[in-house]
Design an enzyme around this catalytic site. Structure first.
Site, PDB file in Angstrom:
ATOM      1  N   THR A   7       0.848  -1.198   0.000  1.00 15.60           N
ATOM      2  CA  THR A   7       0.000   0.000   0.000  1.00 15.60           C
ATOM      3  C   THR A   7       0.876   1.238   0.000  1.00 15.60           C
ATOM      4  O   THR A   7       2.064   1.150   0.341  1.00 15.60           O
ATOM      5  CB  THR A   7      -0.912   0.022   1.251  1.00 15.60           C
ATOM      6  OG1 THR A   7      -1.863   1.080   1.137  1.00 15.60           O
ATOM      7  CG2 THR A   7      -0.105   0.231   2.527  1.00 15.60           C
ATOM      8  N   LYS A  12      -2.985   3.698   6.820  1.00 15.53           N
ATOM      9  CA  LYS A  12      -2.850   2.256   7.045  1.00 15.53           C
ATOM     10  C   LYS A  12      -1.440   1.932   7.531  1.00 15.53           C
ATOM     11  O   LYS A  12      -1.246   1.093   8.409  1.00 15.53           O
ATOM     12  CB  LYS A  12      -3.131   1.483   5.749  1.00 15.53           C
ATOM     13  CG  LYS A  12      -4.586   1.519   5.304  1.00 15.53           C
ATOM     14  CD  LYS A  12      -4.757   0.669   4.059  1.00 15.53           C
ATOM     15  CE  LYS A  12      -6.167   0.692   3.512  1.00 15.53           C
ATOM     16  NZ  LYS A  12      -6.299  -0.102   2.284  1.00 15.53           N
ATOM     17  N   ASP A  68      -7.565  -6.017   1.696  1.00 15.48           N
ATOM     18  CA  ASP A  68      -8.681  -5.582   0.867  1.00 15.48           C
ATOM     19  C   ASP A  68      -9.906  -5.536   1.770  1.00 15.48           C
ATOM     20  O   ASP A  68     -10.069  -6.392   2.648  1.00 15.48           O
ATOM     21  CB  ASP A  68      -8.902  -6.520  -0.319  1.00 15.48           C
ATOM     22  CG  ASP A  68      -9.653  -5.832  -1.457  1.00 15.48           C
ATOM     23  OD1 ASP A  68      -9.575  -4.598  -1.567  1.00 15.48           O
ATOM     24  OD2 ASP A  68     -10.333  -6.529  -2.226  1.00 15.48           O
ATOM     25  N   GLY A 160     -14.568   6.997   2.783  1.00 14.71           N
ATOM     26  CA  GLY A 160     -15.422   5.953   2.208  1.00 14.71           C
ATOM     27  C   GLY A 160     -16.855   6.036   2.718  1.00 14.71           C
ATOM     28  O   GLY A 160     -17.472   7.098   2.715  1.00 14.71           O
ATOM     29  N   TYR A 161     -17.384   4.923   3.192  1.00 13.45           N
ATOM     30  CA  TYR A 161     -18.779   4.822   3.609  1.00 13.45           C
ATOM     31  C   TYR A 161     -18.987   5.194   5.081  1.00 13.45           C
ATOM     32  O   TYR A 161     -20.075   4.977   5.625  1.00 13.45           O
ATOM     33  CB  TYR A 161     -19.275   3.386   3.378  1.00 13.45           C
ATOM     34  CG  TYR A 161     -19.241   2.939   1.936  1.00 13.45           C
ATOM     35  CD1 TYR A 161     -20.365   3.061   1.113  1.00 13.45           C
ATOM     36  CD2 TYR A 161     -18.083   2.376   1.383  1.00 13.45           C
ATOM     37  CE1 TYR A 161     -20.336   2.646  -0.218  1.00 13.45           C
ATOM     38  CE2 TYR A 161     -18.038   1.964   0.056  1.00 13.45           C
ATOM     39  CZ  TYR A 161     -19.172   2.101  -0.738  1.00 13.45           C
ATOM     40  OH  TYR A 161     -19.138   1.694  -2.054  1.00 13.45           O
ATOM     41  N   ASP A 162     -17.965   5.734   5.737  1.00 12.60           N
ATOM     42  CA  ASP A 162     -18.055   6.028   7.174  1.00 12.60           C
ATOM     43  C   ASP A 162     -19.293   6.841   7.579  1.00 12.60           C
ATOM     44  O   ASP A 162     -19.892   6.557   8.617  1.00 12.60           O
ATOM     45  CB  ASP A 162     -16.792   6.761   7.652  1.00 12.60           C
ATOM     46  CG  ASP A 162     -15.632   5.802   7.872  1.00 12.60           C
ATOM     47  OD1 ASP A 162     -15.852   4.579   7.841  1.00 12.60           O
ATOM     48  OD2 ASP A 162     -14.501   6.284   8.069  1.00 12.60           O
ATOM     49  N   HIS A 187     -12.986  -2.997  11.562  1.00  9.08           N
ATOM     50  CA  HIS A 187     -12.672  -4.202  10.802  1.00  9.08           C
ATOM     51  C   HIS A 187     -11.175  -4.292  10.526  1.00  9.08           C
ATOM     52  O   HIS A 187     -10.539  -5.312  10.735  1.00  9.08           O
ATOM     53  CB  HIS A 187     -13.462  -4.155   9.482  1.00  9.08           C
ATOM     54  CG  HIS A 187     -13.451  -2.791   8.846  1.00  9.08           C
ATOM     55  ND1 HIS A 187     -14.045  -1.709   9.434  1.00  9.08           N
ATOM     56  CD2 HIS A 187     -12.877  -2.325   7.708  1.00  9.08           C
ATOM     57  CE1 HIS A 187     -13.852  -0.627   8.684  1.00  9.08           C
ATOM     58  NE2 HIS A 187     -13.139  -0.981   7.632  1.00  9.08           N
TER      59      HIS A 187
HETATM   60  P1  IMP Z   1      -9.553  -0.772   0.467  1.00 11.81           P
HETATM   61  O1  IMP Z   1      -9.483  -2.215   0.133  1.00 11.81           O
HETATM   62  O2  IMP Z   1      -9.041  -0.457   1.847  1.00 11.81           O
HETATM   63  O3  IMP Z   1      -8.963   0.123  -0.596  1.00 11.81           O
HETATM   64  O4  IMP Z   1     -11.104  -0.405   0.524  1.00 11.81           O
HETATM   65  C1  IMP Z   1     -11.948  -0.488  -0.608  1.00 11.81           C
HETATM   66  C2  IMP Z   1     -13.094   0.484  -0.456  1.00 11.81           C
HETATM   67  O5  IMP Z   1     -13.901   0.116   0.672  1.00 11.81           O
HETATM   68  C3  IMP Z   1     -12.675   1.927  -0.181  1.00 11.81           C
HETATM   69  O6  IMP Z   1     -12.492   2.637  -1.367  1.00 11.81           O
HETATM   70  C4  IMP Z   1     -13.857   2.469   0.603  1.00 11.81           C
HETATM   71  O7  IMP Z   1     -14.890   2.861  -0.266  1.00 11.81           O
HETATM   72  C5  IMP Z   1     -14.344   1.262   1.374  1.00 11.81           C
HETATM   73  N1  IMP Z   1     -13.753   1.236   2.721  1.00 11.81           N
HETATM   74  C6  IMP Z   1     -12.681   0.514   3.126  1.00 11.81           C
HETATM   75  N2  IMP Z   1     -12.428   0.706   4.425  1.00 11.81           N
HETATM   76  C7  IMP Z   1     -13.356   1.600   4.853  1.00 11.81           C
HETATM   77  C8  IMP Z   1     -13.614   2.195   6.111  1.00 11.81           C
HETATM   78  O8  IMP Z   1     -12.925   1.969   7.114  1.00 11.81           O
HETATM   79  N3  IMP Z   1     -14.646   3.045   6.157  1.00 11.81           N
HETATM   80  C9  IMP Z   1     -15.438   3.332   5.093  1.00 11.81           C
HETATM   81  N4  IMP Z   1     -15.234   2.804   3.901  1.00 11.81           N
HETATM   82  C10 IMP Z   1     -14.198   1.938   3.770  1.00 11.81           C
END
Ligand code: IMP
Length: 202
Positions: A7, A12, A68, A160-162, A187
């Protein structure tokens, strides 16, 4: 021990470095000179995590882990899941468009149950007396947090969706709870702690 986290996401990286402490040198893709757009074409979260870790191991020969994450909404059959980053058509990491699509599809459905799931794939390099890249063994770790999708966005923190996800046992969204609390209960924190527990034992 030197280990690559596949990453360049600074949040992270600092999260995992904080948990693992000084005994581990966790380096980013940029720090090993990798500027490639690593493919993520798997059908599942774990496929994608393995694909990313394998790419780095094959090309650079370092032990490596990759994560992921997906949001799984029960009333939408687990969507957006592996497609969470690009849920709204024609977009890439456009959080507002993704949340709007999700809220539109859920409509006034009363089943709002959902969870965030993070998977981590670790490829651990094995000793190779003949030289060359050698082989790696695969270990996987998972963390999830249950919750509900509320009907409109609340809060300004996180990403993201927070703003639409309220974790079970709380009356605030992840975006209202803030990063410190999220880093304890999320998570990703749960998956990272499992990875850290494994690395520190071995
Ligand atoms: P990634 O695998 O961490 O890149 O996550 C993929 C997608 O999931 C991101 O682009 C966000 O839309 C969503 N996502 C991942 N982690 C979070 C989080 O902690 N809060 C809200 N959305 C998340």
């Amino acid at each position: 021990m030197k280990i690559v986290f596949a990453t360049n996401n600074k949040n992270k990286l600092s999260e995992i470095r904080g948990i693992l402490g000084a005994g581990f040198e966790v380096v980013s893709l940029a720090e090993i000179g990798c500027n490639d757009d690593i493919p993520e074409t798997g059908a599942t979260l774990i496929d994608n995590a393995i694909q990313k870790a394998q790419y780095v191991f094959d090309k650079y020969g370092y032990s490596c882990f990759a994560d992921d994450t997906g949001l799984e909404v029960d009333a939408l059959g687990g969507e957006p899941g592996v497609h969470s980053a690009r849920y709204a058509e024609g977009t890439d990491h456009d959080s507002n468009a993704n949340m709007e699509k999700l809220l539109r599809k859920l409509g006034d459905n009363t089943n709002r149950k959902a969870r965030f799931r993070t998977v981590i794939a670790l490829l651990e390099k094995q000793e190779n007396k003949e030289g060359g890249v050698g082989i790696a063994t695969l270990h996987t770790f998972e963390g999830k947090v249950e919750g509900t999708i509320i009907t409109e966005k609340r809060g300004n923190e996180g990403f993201g969706y927070d703003p639409i996800f309220m974790p079970e046992g709380y009356d605030k969204t992840f975006a209202e709870l803030g990063i410190d609390m999220k880093n304890i209960i999320s998570h990703r924190a749960r998956a990272v702690k499992k990875l850290a527990g494994y690395l520190m034992k071995n």
